[in-house]
Design a protein around this motif. Sequence first.
Motif, short mmCIF file in Angstrom:
data_model
loop_
_atom_site.label_atom_id
_atom_site.label_comp_id
_atom_site.label_asym_id
_atom_site.label_seq_id
_atom_site.Cartn_x
_atom_site.Cartn_y
_atom_site.Cartn_z
N VAL A 69 0.82 -1.21 0.00
CA VAL A 69 0.00 0.00 0.00
C VAL A 69 0.86 1.27 0.00
CG1 VAL A 69 -1.60 1.35 1.44
CG2 VAL A 69 -2.01 -1.09 1.04
N LYS A 70 1.93 1.25 0.79
CA LYS A 70 2.70 2.48 0.99
C LYS A 70 3.79 2.63 -0.08
CE LYS A 70 5.91 3.97 4.59
NZ LYS A 70 7.04 3.45 3.88
N ASP A 71 4.47 1.54 -0.42
CA ASP A 71 5.63 1.65 -1.31
C ASP A 71 5.33 1.22 -2.75
OD1 ASP A 71 7.46 2.46 0.77
OD2 ASP A 71 7.33 0.40 1.51
N LEU A 72 4.81 0.00 -2.88
CA LEU A 72 4.68 -0.55 -4.23
C LEU A 72 3.69 0.23 -5.08
CD1 LEU A 72 5.78 -2.68 -6.11
CD2 LEU A 72 4.02 -4.26 -5.29
N LYS A 73 2.62 0.73 -4.46
CA LYS A 73 1.62 1.48 -5.23
C LYS A 73 2.26 2.66 -5.96
CE LYS A 73 -2.57 4.13 -5.18
NZ LYS A 73 -1.97 5.46 -5.41
N GLY A 74 3.35 3.21 -5.38
CA GLY A 74 4.03 4.35 -5.97
C GLY A 74 4.44 4.15 -7.42
N VAL A 75 4.69 2.90 -7.84
CA VAL A 75 5.14 2.68 -9.22
C VAL A 75 4.06 3.06 -10.24
CG1 VAL A 75 6.66 0.80 -8.46
CG2 VAL A 75 4.48 0.24 -9.58
N PHE A 76 2.81 3.14 -9.77
CA PHE A 76 1.73 3.57 -10.66
C PHE A 76 1.54 5.08 -10.61
CE2 PHE A 76 0.83 -0.83 -9.61
CZ PHE A 76 0.56 -1.37 -10.86
N TYR A 208 13.95 -4.09 0.98
CA TYR A 208 12.86 -4.03 -0.01
C TYR A 208 12.26 -2.64 -0.21
CZ TYR A 208 9.99 -4.92 4.21
OH TYR A 208 9.44 -4.88 5.44
N GLU A 209 12.32 -1.79 0.83
CA GLU A 209 11.73 -0.45 0.65
C GLU A 209 12.49 0.37 -0.41
OE1 GLU A 209 11.72 0.88 4.66
OE2 GLU A 209 9.67 0.19 5.01
N ASN A 210 13.74 -0.02 -0.68
CA ASN A 210 14.55 0.64 -1.70
C ASN A 210 14.46 -0.05 -3.07
OD1 ASN A 210 15.75 2.87 -0.35
ND2 ASN A 210 17.08 1.44 0.74
N PHE A 211 13.41 -0.81 -3.27
CA PHE A 211 13.35 -1.63 -4.50
C PHE A 211 13.55 -0.82 -5.78
CE2 PHE A 211 9.29 -0.62 -6.51
CZ PHE A 211 8.68 0.12 -5.51
N ALA A 212 13.13 0.45 -5.78
CA ALA A 212 13.23 1.25 -7.01
C ALA A 212 14.69 1.40 -7.44
CB ALA A 212 12.58 2.61 -6.83
N VAL A 213 15.59 1.51 -6.47
CA VAL A 213 17.02 1.64 -6.79
C VAL A 213 17.51 0.39 -7.53
CG1 VAL A 213 19.33 1.90 -5.82
CG2 VAL A 213 17.41 3.14 -4.80
N TYR A 214 17.09 -0.79 -7.04
CA TYR A 214 17.51 -2.05 -7.67
C TYR A 214 16.92 -2.17 -9.06
CZ TYR A 214 19.13 -3.27 -3.01
OH TYR A 214 19.78 -3.25 -1.81
N VAL A 215 15.66 -1.75 -9.18
CA VAL A 215 14.99 -1.82 -10.48
C VAL A 215 15.72 -0.92 -11.48
CG1 VAL A 215 12.89 -1.12 -11.71
CG2 VAL A 215 12.72 -2.45 -9.59
N CYS A 216 16.02 0.29 -11.08
CA CYS A 216 16.68 1.23 -11.99
C CYS A 216 18.07 0.73 -12.38
CB CYS A 216 16.75 2.62 -11.37
SG CYS A 216 15.12 3.38 -11.19
N LYS A 217 18.78 0.13 -11.42
CA LYS A 217 20.11 -0.42 -11.73
C LYS A 217 20.02 -1.58 -12.71
CE LYS A 217 23.02 0.65 -7.78
NZ LYS A 217 23.57 0.15 -6.52
N ALA A 218 18.97 -2.36 -12.58
CA ALA A 218 18.83 -3.56 -13.42
C ALA A 218 18.34 -3.22 -14.83
CB ALA A 218 17.86 -4.55 -12.76
N TYR A 219 17.79 -2.02 -14.97
CA TYR A 219 17.16 -1.65 -16.24
C TYR A 219 18.20 -1.38 -17.32
CZ TYR A 219 14.38 1.11 -19.53
OH TYR A 219 13.77 1.60 -20.64
N LYS A 220 18.00 -2.02 -18.49
CA LYS A 220 18.96 -1.88 -19.58
C LYS A 220 18.41 -1.12 -20.79
CE LYS A 220 22.28 -4.46 -17.71
NZ LYS A 220 21.93 -4.01 -16.34
N GLY A 221 17.16 -0.68 -20.69
CA GLY A 221 16.54 0.00 -21.82
C GLY A 221 17.10 1.41 -22.02
N SER A 222 16.78 2.02 -23.16
CA SER A 222 17.39 3.32 -23.48
C SER A 222 16.56 4.50 -22.96
CB SER A 222 17.62 3.45 -24.97
OG SER A 222 16.42 3.21 -25.64
#
Length: 237
Positions: A69-76, A208-222
Amino acid sequence: MAHRKFFSLLVLTSLLSAYASCSSLEDHSINVSSAMESQKSALTPTDDQKVNLTLNYETLNPDSAVFLVKDLKGVFDNDLITILNLRLVPWGKAYTNKSDNATLCQNGPDECYLNTIQACAIDVWRVVDKHFGFIYCIEFLVIEGRHKEWQSCFSTWGLPQKPIMDCFNSGDGKKLEQKFGNETRHLSPPLEFVPWLVVNNQPIGKDYENFAVYVCKAYKGSTVPKACQSVHWNPKT
Ligand SMILES: *[C@@H]1O[C@H](CO)[C@@H](O)[C@H](O)[C@H]1NC(C)=O
Ligand SMILES: *[C@@H]1O[C@H](CO)[C@@H](O)[C@H](O)[C@H]1NC(C)=O
Ligand SMILES: *[C@@H]1O[C@H](CO)[C@@H](O)[C@H](O)[C@H]1NC(C)=O
Ligand SMILES: *[C@@H]1O[C@H](CO)[C@@H](O)[C@H](O)[C@H]1NC(C)=O
Ligand SMILES: *[C@@H]1O[C@H](CO)[C@@H](O)[C@H](O)[C@H]1NC(C)=O
């Protein structure tokens, strides 16, 4: 980031002029909206450029509910969802007794019930925005100690109740849960607690609350989403 933006602008400009020079052979109008449309799809990450983010959770687990509710919803709310293949797996540390196929959940029978209802929602409403909204609504009630009112989430989102109840009553929900259970048991490295976040097969543990950092690091798109231009570590002390 500035040079990347500049680069996208270059691409846009050259696409537009390529489009203009092609179409001007046939007619003399440039359909800018159509060129913008193809430009947009050229820059939207394809599925295999996206980052796989899987949330393994238990529906009545307070930490899972708060995270969702607090963290993951933020991706939308920002644009992180545009680079995510987001999957929800409501199983966690549930257990199936092989001798009678009964499932035992950490937080009791209500949790097994809501895990199954959410598994049905994920299956019936394949598009993640749709089932996420419904699941978010239930987890919000969980935090408030009102999970027994979960059926109000159908009307909250204007979603039909029948396909979900059919899924549950037919036993399909139980099969979906068994699949989630099998998937969770096969996690490598194994699940230790919930919420258990996995970014491209790599669990991120307590951070896990910092998941966005891991996602951005893993992202390879342009195309770098705005959300990745502003992430920073927020280490737990
Ligand atoms: C321009 O392209 C858009 C999207 O492809 C289309 O909906 C629209 O009808 C086109 N307009 C003209 C004038 O061709
Ligand atoms: C598994 O089910 C059997 C048969 O109902 C029961 O005797 C046994 O106690 C159960 N095991 C656990 C761990 O609940
Ligand atoms: C348990 O479920 C599996 C898969 O649905 C099935 O193959 C098996 O026969 C069931 N076992 C019992 C004891 O009901
Ligand atoms: C269980 O999961 C493993 C790993 O994901 C997969 O290879 C296997 O086919 C699954 N088994 C069943 C019965 O779904
Ligand atoms: C994401 O998951 C899909 C489907 O399971 C898989 O084909 C793909 O390789 C994964 N992508 C990454 C970057 O791990």
